[in-house]
Scaffold this active site. Structure first.
Site, PDB file in Angstrom:
ATOM      1  N   GLY A  72     -42.536  82.472 -64.982  1.00 41.88           N
ATOM      2  CA  GLY A  72     -42.479  81.663 -66.031  1.00 41.88           C
ATOM      3  C   GLY A  72     -43.850  81.848 -66.956  1.00 41.88           C
ATOM      4  CG  ASN A 152     -45.742  70.831 -66.914  1.00 43.92           C
ATOM      5  OD1 ASN A 152     -45.402  70.938 -67.933  1.00 43.92           O
ATOM      6  ND2 ASN A 152     -46.641  70.888 -66.310  1.00 43.92           N
ATOM      7  CD  GLN A 180     -41.034  71.554 -64.331  1.00 48.61           C
ATOM      8  OE1 GLN A 180     -40.314  70.795 -63.838  1.00 48.61           O
ATOM      9  NE2 GLN A 180     -41.955  72.071 -63.902  1.00 48.61           N
ATOM     10  CB  SER A 200     -40.022  79.983 -63.467  1.00 48.99           C
ATOM     11  OG  SER A 200     -40.746  80.278 -62.301  1.00 48.99           O
ATOM     12  N   GLY A 201     -37.974  81.357 -61.391  1.00 48.96           N
ATOM     13  CA  GLY A 201     -37.038  80.972 -60.137  1.00 48.96           C
ATOM     14  C   GLY A 201     -37.529  80.027 -59.227  1.00 48.96           C
ATOM     15  CG  HIS A 202     -41.646  79.111 -58.390  1.00 52.16           C
ATOM     16  ND1 HIS A 202     -42.524  78.019 -58.243  1.00 52.16           N
ATOM     17  CD2 HIS A 202     -42.257  79.878 -59.574  1.00 52.16           C
ATOM     18  CE1 HIS A 202     -43.470  77.807 -59.179  1.00 52.16           C
ATOM     19  NE2 HIS A 202     -43.266  78.772 -59.992  1.00 52.16           N
ATOM     20  CB  THR A 238     -39.863  99.192 -59.613  1.00 54.06           C
ATOM     21  OG1 THR A 238     -40.428 100.552 -59.867  1.00 54.06           O
ATOM     22  CG2 THR A 238     -38.683  99.351 -58.846  1.00 54.06           C
ATOM     23  CB  CYS A 326     -59.111  66.461 -60.439  1.00 55.68           C
ATOM     24  SG  CYS A 326     -59.477  65.024 -61.738  1.00 55.68           S
TER      25      CYS A 326
END
Ligand code: PLP
Length: 394
Positions: A72, A152, A180, A200-202, A238, A326
């Site tokens: 992302g 997010n 998100q 994003s994949g994760h 690659t 923080c």
């Protein structure tokens, strides 16, 4: 109930077993380079192109409008810098929102150093962008509008279609950081007039380190990673074949499960919100009640320091996140919570809980009890709270 209660699915998610299984053959068995010519590499190439089609189908896009990236953050960097560099003769003004992810905000700061001008459009108290302010900030030299699909931290879902219409009307390119939202809500790039989109994949039960950029055919953009001719010469390197396969499988899985999952998550989310607001005094829900990601909850507890809350919840086996920054080494409260108008001291006492489709009611009940205990404990140690209680008694 498992010993670990994972309520930080906006930070990352577990790889789904189906995704893991789909990826597996591309490590040891079909390890060929997708760009090579022999038949063995054809297996890898086919897998990459099948995944590209799965992503395109989910977005209502064409397969040749999907580019695989390293995640992302890379897609966000590419969208902003790629357009900034390719359109610099037209202008150097970019519009974004005040509540973007740091992958956007820090890229904007970098571009400011290079002489670009950025307008950060404000949001209302629910974290929804001010459309009139957005439209008024468009100028002759505006080259890009970049507004996130869903936030997010507080889960607010932006009026993406309306933003797309404004961008189209003024002939300005429109990028959305959909990290998100992708896989959690339906997205159609044509209906929303989106020119570029990051995912994003994760964040969708896929692997880490793989992402996509949707780039509408015809949009001129500089390539971000220079090198080989992969991804139609726009993103060298690659192919991460297992990652790409995982991304594709995670997309289709999310699409198939979306309806059922949304129903389940919304029910649990609203139950969690109701219980905490009812049972913990001086608590506020941050973000829009309705235009909200199905799995996002964000509270502010007065007289509490978010970091202490997180540490004490961790001792009870609960993984959560605070609204403050923080954790990233800064003591500033979250820019998102400040943007919705929270004073510093309240923004500091924030807690984000993000559910998954595996979260159970039992886990939520345990979490609510833990929050009650911990908040009470921390308040009992707070001089501010003591003063407040004394004053209110008089
Ligand atoms: C997680 C996240 C990103 C960054 O994605 P990575 O794949 O971790 O680089 C960008 N934007 C938003 C809104 C996110 O939640």
């Amino acid at each position: 109930m498992s010993e670990l209660i994972y309520l930080d699915n906006a930070a990352t998610t577990k790889v789904a077993p189906e995704v893991y299984e789909a990826m597996n053959p591309y490590f040891e068995e079909y390890y060929g380079n997708a760009a090579s010519v022999y038949r063995f590499a054809g297996e890898s190439k086919k897998a990459v192109e099948d995944a590209r089609k799965e992503v395109a189908d989910f977005l209502g896009a064409k397969p040749n409008e999907i580019y695989f990236t390293g995640g992302g953050s890379e897609s966000d960097n590419w969208a902003l810098k790629g357009i900034a560099f390719s359109q610099r003769k037209k202008g150097k003004h970019i519009i974004t929102s005040a509540i973007e992810h740091h992958a956007i905000l820090h890229t904007c700061e970098y571009l400011e150093k290079l002489g670009y001008e950025i307008t950060y459009v404000g949001v209302d108290e629910n974290g929804i962008i001010k459309l009139d302010e957005l439209e008024k900030s468009i100028r002759e030299d505006t080259i890009l509008i970049s507004v996130m699909f869903a936030n997010n931290e507080i889960g607010s879902i932006q009026p993406i279609k309306e933003i797309g219409e404004i961008a189209k009307k003024h002939k300005v390119l429109f990028h959305t950081d959909a990290v998100q939202a992708y896989g959690h809500v339906p997205i159609n790039v044509d209906e929303c007039h989106i020119d570029m989109l990051s995912a994003s994949g994760h964040k969708i039960n896929g692997p880490k380190g793989i992402g996509i950029m949707y780039l509408r055919n015809g949009v001129q953009i500089e390539s971000f990673v220079h090198g080989g001719a992969q991804e139609r010469g726009k993103r060298a390197g690659t192919h991460n074949t297992p990652g790409i396969v995982g991304f594709g499988r995670a997309t289709t899985l999310a699409k198939e499960k979306m309806e059922e999952r949304t129903k389940k998550e919304v029910e649990l989310r609203d139950y969690l919100i109701k219980r905490v607001l009812d049972e913990v005094p001086y608590t506020k829900l941050n973000g829009d009640k309705v235009k909200r990601l199905p799995n996002n909850v964000n509270f502010s507890f007065r007289f509490i320091e978010g970091e202490s809350l997180l540490i004490m919840l961790d001792q009870k086996g609960i993984c959560a996140s605070s609204g403050s920054a923080c954790t990233s080494g800064s003591l500033d409260p979250s820019h998102v919570l400040l943007a919705i108008g929270l004073p510093h001291e309240i923004a500091h006492g924030s807690l984000r809980l993000t559910l998954s489709d595996e979260t159970t009611k039992e886990e939520i009940d345990y979490t609510v009890e833990a929050i009650k205990t911990v908040v009470e404990r921390l308040r009992s140690m707070s001089p501010l709270y003591e003063d407040f209680v004394k004053k209110n008694k008089q």
